[in-house]
Design a protein around this motif. Structure first.
Motif, PDB file in Angstrom:
ATOM      1  N   GLY A 130       0.799  -1.221   0.000  1.00 55.55           N
ATOM      2  CA  GLY A 130       0.000   0.000   0.000  1.00 55.55           C
ATOM      3  C   GLY A 130       0.828   1.265   0.000  1.00 55.55           C
ATOM      4  N   CYS A 131       1.374   1.635  -1.174  1.00 53.45           N
ATOM      5  CA  CYS A 131       2.210   2.838  -1.268  1.00 53.45           C
ATOM      6  C   CYS A 131       1.378   4.015  -1.785  1.00 53.45           C
ATOM      7  CB  CYS A 131       3.396   2.586  -2.195  1.00 53.45           C
ATOM      8  SG  CYS A 131       2.935   2.331  -3.933  1.00 53.45           S
ATOM      9  N   VAL A 132       1.980   5.200  -1.806  1.00 50.93           N
ATOM     10  CA  VAL A 132       1.289   6.407  -2.247  1.00 50.93           C
ATOM     11  C   VAL A 132       0.893   6.304  -3.717  1.00 50.93           C
ATOM     12  CG1 VAL A 132       1.526   8.896  -2.615  1.00 50.93           C
ATOM     13  CG2 VAL A 132       2.449   7.846  -0.535  1.00 50.93           C
ATOM     14  N   LYS A 133       1.790   5.749  -4.548  1.00 52.64           N
ATOM     15  CA  LYS A 133       1.479   5.613  -5.974  1.00 52.64           C
ATOM     16  C   LYS A 133       0.222   4.775  -6.181  1.00 52.64           C
ATOM     17  CE  LYS A 133       6.199   5.975  -7.824  1.00 52.64           C
ATOM     18  NZ  LYS A 133       7.289   5.239  -8.516  1.00 52.64           N
ATOM     19  N   CYS A 134       0.144   3.662  -5.470  1.00 57.36           N
ATOM     20  CA  CYS A 134      -1.010   2.774  -5.635  1.00 57.36           C
ATOM     21  C   CYS A 134      -2.287   3.419  -5.105  1.00 57.36           C
ATOM     22  CB  CYS A 134      -0.753   1.443  -4.938  1.00 57.36           C
ATOM     23  SG  CYS A 134       0.390   0.349  -5.829  1.00 57.36           S
ATOM     24  N   SER A 135      -2.210   4.056  -3.947  1.00 51.92           N
ATOM     25  CA  SER A 135      -3.416   4.673  -3.383  1.00 51.92           C
ATOM     26  C   SER A 135      -3.913   5.817  -4.259  1.00 51.92           C
ATOM     27  CB  SER A 135      -3.153   5.157  -1.955  1.00 51.92           C
ATOM     28  OG  SER A 135      -2.141   6.140  -1.925  1.00 51.92           O
TER      29      SER A 135
ATOM     30  N   TYR B 277     -10.488  -2.038  -8.042  1.00 49.70           N
ATOM     31  CA  TYR B 277      -9.198  -1.906  -7.364  1.00 49.70           C
ATOM     32  C   TYR B 277      -9.127  -2.850  -6.166  1.00 49.70           C
ATOM     33  CZ  TYR B 277      -4.987   0.048  -5.371  1.00 49.70           C
ATOM     34  OH  TYR B 277      -3.710   0.185  -4.896  1.00 49.70           O
ATOM     35  N   GLY B 278      -7.875  -3.222  -5.828  1.00 50.66           N
ATOM     36  CA  GLY B 278      -7.630  -3.987  -4.615  1.00 50.66           C
ATOM     37  C   GLY B 278      -6.749  -5.200  -4.879  1.00 50.66           C
ATOM     38  N   PRO B 279      -6.605  -6.054  -3.878  1.00 49.90           N
ATOM     39  CA  PRO B 279      -7.134  -5.923  -2.527  1.00 49.90           C
ATOM     40  C   PRO B 279      -6.511  -4.745  -1.773  1.00 49.90           C
ATOM     41  CG  PRO B 279      -6.513  -8.200  -2.958  1.00 49.90           C
ATOM     42  CD  PRO B 279      -5.953  -7.370  -4.068  1.00 49.90           C
ATOM     43  N   LEU B 280      -7.348  -4.063  -1.015  1.00 56.48           N
ATOM     44  CA  LEU B 280      -6.925  -2.887  -0.269  1.00 56.48           C
ATOM     45  C   LEU B 280      -6.070  -3.279   0.924  1.00 56.48           C
ATOM     46  CD1 LEU B 280     -10.378  -1.067  -0.013  1.00 56.48           C
ATOM     47  CD2 LEU B 280      -8.555  -0.542  -1.633  1.00 56.48           C
ATOM     48  N   ARG B 281      -4.962  -2.582   1.100  1.00 61.39           N
ATOM     49  CA  ARG B 281      -4.269  -2.613   2.381  1.00 61.39           C
ATOM     50  C   ARG B 281      -4.896  -1.536   3.262  1.00 61.39           C
ATOM     51  NH1 ARG B 281      -2.896  -6.883  -0.347  1.00 61.39           N
ATOM     52  NH2 ARG B 281      -0.922  -7.831   0.245  1.00 61.39           N
ATOM     53  N   PHE B 282      -4.675  -1.648   4.562  1.00 66.98           N
ATOM     54  CA  PHE B 282      -5.307  -0.715   5.493  1.00 66.98           C
ATOM     55  C   PHE B 282      -4.862   0.721   5.231  1.00 66.98           C
ATOM     56  CE2 PHE B 282      -5.668   1.269   9.802  1.00 66.98           C
ATOM     57  CZ  PHE B 282      -7.053   1.271   9.849  1.00 66.98           C
ATOM     58  N   SER B 283      -3.594   0.901   4.851  1.00 73.16           N
ATOM     59  CA  SER B 283      -3.087   2.253   4.583  1.00 73.16           C
ATOM     60  C   SER B 283      -3.824   2.898   3.411  1.00 73.16           C
ATOM     61  CB  SER B 283      -1.581   2.209   4.295  1.00 73.16           C
ATOM     62  OG  SER B 283      -1.302   1.359   3.194  1.00 73.16           O
ATOM     63  N   THR B 284      -4.167   2.106   2.397  1.00 70.55           N
ATOM     64  CA  THR B 284      -4.933   2.640   1.264  1.00 70.55           C
ATOM     65  C   THR B 284      -6.364   2.951   1.679  1.00 70.55           C
ATOM     66  OG1 THR B 284      -3.587   1.391  -0.313  1.00 70.55           O
ATOM     67  CG2 THR B 284      -5.711   2.178  -1.095  1.00 70.55           C
ATOM     68  N   LEU B 285      -6.953   2.076   2.477  1.00 66.77           N
ATOM     69  CA  LEU B 285      -8.313   2.315   2.965  1.00 66.77           C
ATOM     70  C   LEU B 285      -8.402   3.658   3.690  1.00 66.77           C
ATOM     71  CD1 LEU B 285     -11.219   1.230   3.530  1.00 66.77           C
ATOM     72  CD2 LEU B 285     -10.296   0.268   5.649  1.00 66.77           C
TER      73      LEU B 285
ATOM     74  N   TYR C 206     -12.589  10.236  -0.113  1.00 60.00           N
ATOM     75  CA  TYR C 206     -13.301  10.873  -1.216  1.00 60.00           C
ATOM     76  C   TYR C 206     -14.608  10.132  -1.484  1.00 60.00           C
ATOM     77  CZ  TYR C 206     -10.463   7.113  -3.206  1.00 60.00           C
ATOM     78  OH  TYR C 206      -9.841   5.910  -3.429  1.00 60.00           O
ATOM     79  N   SER C 207     -15.410  10.701  -2.353  1.00 62.05           N
ATOM     80  CA  SER C 207     -16.683  10.085  -2.724  1.00 62.05           C
ATOM     81  C   SER C 207     -16.527   9.386  -4.074  1.00 62.05           C
ATOM     82  CB  SER C 207     -17.781  11.151  -2.812  1.00 62.05           C
ATOM     83  OG  SER C 207     -19.002  10.570  -3.217  1.00 62.05           O
ATOM     84  N   LYS C 208     -16.821   8.087  -4.104  1.00 68.63           N
ATOM     85  CA  LYS C 208     -16.650   7.345  -5.362  1.00 68.63           C
ATOM     86  C   LYS C 208     -17.439   6.043  -5.316  1.00 68.63           C
ATOM     87  CE  LYS C 208     -13.082   5.476  -8.468  1.00 68.63           C
ATOM     88  NZ  LYS C 208     -13.372   6.333  -9.631  1.00 68.63           N
ATOM     89  N   ASN C 209     -18.032   5.695  -6.457  1.00 65.87           N
ATOM     90  CA  ASN C 209     -18.663   4.385  -6.608  1.00 65.87           C
ATOM     91  C   ASN C 209     -17.768   3.504  -7.470  1.00 65.87           C
ATOM     92  OD1 ASN C 209     -20.769   2.712  -8.672  1.00 65.87           O
ATOM     93  ND2 ASN C 209     -21.042   2.431  -6.481  1.00 65.87           N
ATOM     94  N   TYR C 210     -17.338   2.399  -6.915  1.00 68.01           N
ATOM     95  CA  TYR C 210     -16.517   1.436  -7.643  1.00 68.01           C
ATOM     96  C   TYR C 210     -17.407   0.333  -8.209  1.00 68.01           C
ATOM     97  CZ  TYR C 210     -12.236   3.361  -5.567  1.00 68.01           C
ATOM     98  OH  TYR C 210     -11.192   4.178  -5.207  1.00 68.01           O
ATOM     99  N   LYS C 211     -17.034  -0.144  -9.377  1.00 65.65           N
ATOM    100  CA  LYS C 211     -17.718  -1.329  -9.890  1.00 65.65           C
ATOM    101  C   LYS C 211     -17.355  -2.553  -9.057  1.00 65.65           C
ATOM    102  CE  LYS C 211     -18.539  -0.130 -14.729  1.00 65.65           C
ATOM    103  NZ  LYS C 211     -18.313  -0.528 -16.150  1.00 65.65           N
ATOM    104  N   LYS C 212     -16.081  -2.584  -8.618  1.00 65.53           N
ATOM    105  CA  LYS C 212     -15.633  -3.745  -7.856  1.00 65.53           C
ATOM    106  C   LYS C 212     -14.458  -3.357  -6.969  1.00 65.53           C
ATOM    107  CE  LYS C 212     -14.567  -8.643  -8.769  1.00 65.53           C
ATOM    108  NZ  LYS C 212     -14.331  -9.604  -9.875  1.00 65.53           N
ATOM    109  N   LEU C 213     -14.549  -3.700  -5.694  1.00 65.80           N
ATOM    110  CA  LEU C 213     -13.442  -3.522  -4.761  1.00 65.80           C
ATOM    111  C   LEU C 213     -13.047  -4.881  -4.200  1.00 65.80           C
ATOM    112  CD1 LEU C 213     -14.221  -0.303  -2.662  1.00 65.80           C
ATOM    113  CD2 LEU C 213     -12.271  -0.677  -4.178  1.00 65.80           C
ATOM    114  N   HIS C 214     -11.736  -5.069  -4.036  1.00 68.31           N
ATOM    115  CA  HIS C 214     -11.208  -6.323  -3.496  1.00 68.31           C
ATOM    116  C   HIS C 214     -10.677  -6.073  -2.084  1.00 68.31           C
ATOM    117  CE1 HIS C 214     -10.930  -8.379  -7.562  1.00 68.31           C
ATOM    118  NE2 HIS C 214     -11.081  -7.110  -7.902  1.00 68.31           N
ATOM    119  N   VAL C 215     -11.007  -6.971  -1.176  1.00 65.86           N
ATOM    120  CA  VAL C 215     -10.509  -6.903   0.200  1.00 65.86           C
ATOM    121  C   VAL C 215     -10.055  -8.303   0.608  1.00 65.86           C
ATOM    122  CG1 VAL C 215     -11.970  -4.947   0.850  1.00 65.86           C
ATOM    123  CG2 VAL C 215     -12.831  -7.283   1.142  1.00 65.86           C
ATOM    124  N   THR C 216      -9.345  -8.386   1.748  1.00 69.33           N
ATOM    125  CA  THR C 216      -8.857  -9.680   2.227  1.00 69.33           C
ATOM    126  C   THR C 216      -9.295  -9.914   3.668  1.00 69.33           C
ATOM    127  OG1 THR C 216      -6.774  -8.813   3.110  1.00 69.33           O
ATOM    128  CG2 THR C 216      -6.800  -9.436   0.778  1.00 69.33           C
TER     129      THR C 216
END
Length: 503
Positions: free
Chosen positions: A154-159, A168-176, A181-191
Motif C-alpha cells: 500500500g504505497c502512495v502511488k497505488c493509493s 481496485y484492490g485488494p486494499l491494504r489498510f493504509s490505502t483504505l 473521497y466520494s466514489k462508486n466502484y464497480k468492484k473492490l477487493h478486500v482480504t
C-alpha cells in the motif's frame, strides 16, 4: 511488365489493402511479437497494423509468478509470465519500454498474481516499472488494478491510482485510510487480513467495546460504495509461534467488520475467492484477546453462524486457486486430511451473504478429480443439500479428468463405464469453455500457457417444493475425450455418464 508480375502485384495489393485480412495474417505473429519484430520493416501499413494489434493485445495485462504447486520450492525465480508468456526478468524493462514508447500502449486493466514470491529487489523494480511504463503518472487510461499492493503493502502511488480506477484492490489498510473521497466502484477487493487489521486498529483507539464500535463506524466511510465486493480468503494462515494451533487453515474473521463494510459501501453482489496461499499468512491475534467482535469462519459449523438481514443479488465463488476448499467440497471427512469442514461452506455463505443465486467454479488445474464420477457427484450433492435449501439457484462448474468416468473390474480385468449419480437428470445443454494451462516443468515452466477447450454437460437436481435448483456442469478436456474412449465400449454402456458427451 509481364502479365505474371502484374497479377502478383494485384494480389499483393488486395492482401495488403484489406485491413481485415492483414490483421488475421499478422495476429499469429503479434501474439509473440518479440520474435517477429522484423515484419515491421516490410512496409508502413504492415508496421502500423502490427503495432495496433500489440496495442489491442495489451489493453489488459496479466503479470504473474506462476508455478506448479507441487514443486514451487524448486521453481527458478528468474522469469515471470506476462499475458501467459514466459519473460525472463532481464527482458522486462525493454519489454515495457517498447510497449510504452514504440507501441503507445494504453493499458486499461492490470492484474498481478504472486509477485510477492519474487526476489525483493526485482519485485520492487517491477512494481515501479508497472507504474512508470504501463500506468503512467496520471493513470489516464487505467480502469482496473488488481493485486499490485501485495508488493508494496500500500504505497502512495497505488493509493493515488485507486482513486482513478473502477476496480481496485485488494486494499491494504493504509490505502483504505486514504479513501476519504466520494466514489462508486464497480468492484473492490478486500482480504481476510484487512478485516483483522481494521478490528485491531479500532481496538487500539478505544477503551471499551462501545468506543471500539464508534471507531469502526468512523473508519468505514459511506462515501465509498461498490457494486461488487470481492473477498479474498487465505486457506493457509497460521498463528504466531506463541499462539495456538500452527496448522494451516482458513481463520476466523471479525463479523461486525464485514457487516459494516457491506452496509456502508452499499454492496450489491459478492465474490469469494478461496486462495491456497497469499503473502498475508500470519494471523493477527490481538483482536482475539477481546470479546468485542464475533468470530466467523466459512468452514465453521453453520448452525452457529448468525443469519444476516442483508440481501445480495448474486454470490460468486472462485475456487480456481483453492487447495483446501476445492478438495473439501468433493469429499467428506474422513476422506480429507485433515477434515476441513467445507461441507459447511454453502450454508455459511447463505447466512453471511444471503442470496438466491450462487455460482461456483472449481479448479481446472489443481486437484482435478480423476476417480469415480458417480461418487464425486453424490458427494457434491450431499454437501450442497446438507441443509435443506429454500429459494436457491446454485450453479457449479466442475472440471474432471477423463479417467473419472470409468473403472477397472477387478474380476474380469475389463474397463467399465460409470453412470450418472442418483438424483441428477441430464439436461440437453451443450457447454464449452477455454482455460489456460500447459504442462509445467518444475524448474523452468512452459514458454506459453495455451488455451485448452473443455466440453461440458449439465446435470440438474430440482426441488420444486422448496424452490431449489442445482446445476452441476461437468467439464472434460476435448483432447481427452477424443482419444480416451472406443465406440464399442460406449455402445456397451448406453446409459453411462460419458455417453452424454458423445450424444
Amino acid at each position: 511488365m509481364s502479365a505474371e508480375n502484374s497479377v502478383s502485384e494485384i494480389l499483393y495489393a488486395k492482401v495488403f489493402t484489406n485491413q481485415h485480412l492483414l490483421e488475421n495474417i499478422l495476429s499469429y505473429l503479434s501474439d509473440d511479437f518479440r520474435k517477429n519484430l522484423n515484419v515491421r520493416l516490410l512496409n508502413k501499413r504492415i508496421n502500423n497494423t502490427f503495432l495496433r494489434l500489440i496495442r489491442r493485445n495489451h489493453r489488459k495485462m496479466k503479470i504473474e509468478y506462476a508455478y506448479d504447486i507441487e514443486h514451487f520450492e524448486t521453481r527458478l525465480k528468474d522469469y515471470i509470465y506476462i499475458n501467459y508468456r514466459k519473460i525472463n526478468n532481464q527482458d522486462v524493462l525493454p519489454y515495457f519500454i517498447f510497449l510504452n514508447t514504440v507501441v503507445g500502449v494504453k493499458v486499461e486493466k492490470i492484474t498481478t498474481r504472486r509477485l510477492w514470491m519474487l526476489e525483493k529487489k526485482f519485485k520492487r523494480r517491477l512494481h515501479d516499472l508497472i507504474h512508470s511504463q504501463l500506468i503512467g503518472t496520471n493513470g489516464t487510461h487505467i480502469q482496473s488494478l488488481i493485486n499490485l499492493e501485495e508488493i508494496c503493502d500500500g504505497c502512495v502511488k497505488c493509493s493515488n491510482i485507486a482513486q482513478k480506477c473502477l476496480e481496485y484492490g485488494p486494499l491494504r489498510f493504509s490505502t483504505l485510510q486514504t479513501m476519504i473521497y466520494s466514489k462508486n466502484y464497480k468492484k473492490l477487493h478486500v482480504t481476510d487480513k484487512l478485516f483483522e487489521n481494521i478490528a485491531e486498529y479500532c481496538i487500539s483507539k478505544s477503551k471499551n467495546k462501545d468506543e471500539c464500535f464508534k471507531e469502526l463506524d468512523k473508519t468505514i466511510l459511506s462515501t465509498i460504495s461498490c457494486d461488487k465486493l470481492a473477498i479474498w480468503v487465505n486457506e493457509s494462515r497460521i498463528f504466531p509461534e506463541d499462539g495456538e494451533g500452527l496448522e494451516y487453515d482458513h481463520r476466523h474473521m471479525p463479523r461486525e467488520v464485514i457487516d459494516i463494510i457491506l452496509r456502508k459501501w452499499n454492496v450489491k453482489s459478492i465474490k469469494l475467492s478461496m486462495l491456497h496461499i497469499t503473502n498475508e499468512q500470519m494471523c493477527s491475534v490481538e483482536w482475539l484477546q477481546y470479546d468485542y467482535f464475533t468470530r466467523v469462519r466459512l468452514n465453521d459449523p453453520y448452525l452457529g453462524t448468525k443469519q444476516s438481514d442483508l440481501k445480495f443479488n448474486h454470490v460468486e465463488v472462485s475456487l480456481s486457486y483453492s487447495q483446501g476448499c476445492v478438495r473439501g467440497l468433493g469429499n467428506l471427512p474422513p476422506e480429507t486430511n485433515p477434515p476441513a469442514a467445507y461441507d459447511n461452506f454453502i450454508p455459511n455463505i447463505r447466512r453471511m451473504f444471503p442470496t438466491d443465486r450462487i455460482s461456483m467454479e472449481l479448479s481446472h488445474w489443481y486437484f482435478v478429480p480423476k476417480i469415480d464420477i458417480e461418487k464425486k457427484m453424490s458427494t457434491i450433492l450431499q454437501v450442497v443439500s446438507m441443509e435443506q435449501q429454500h429459494n436457491l439457484s446454485l450453479d457449479i462448474k466442475f472440471f474432471v479428468k477423463s479417467g473419472i468416468v470409468k473403472k477397472l473390474n477387478e474380476e474380469t480385468k475389463r474397463e467399465e463405464l460409470l453412470g450418472v449419480a442418483s438424483g441428477y437428470v441430464h439436461q440437453e445443454k451443450r457447454l464449452h469453455c477455454f482455460k489456460k494451462s500447459s504442462p509445467f516443468n518444475a524448474k523452468h515452466g512452459p514458454e506459453v500457457f495455451i488455451d485448452n477447450k473443455w466440453i461440458g454437460r449439465r446435470f440438474q437436481v430440482r426441488d420444486t417444493v422448496h424452490q431449489f435448483n442445482f446445476n452441476l456442469d461437468v467439464y472434460i478436456k476435448e483432447k481427452e475425450l477424443e482419444k480416451g474412449f472406443d465406440k464399442q465400449l460406449l455402445q456397451e454402456y448406453p446409459n453411462s455418464f460419458v455417453k452424454h458427451f458423445f450424444a
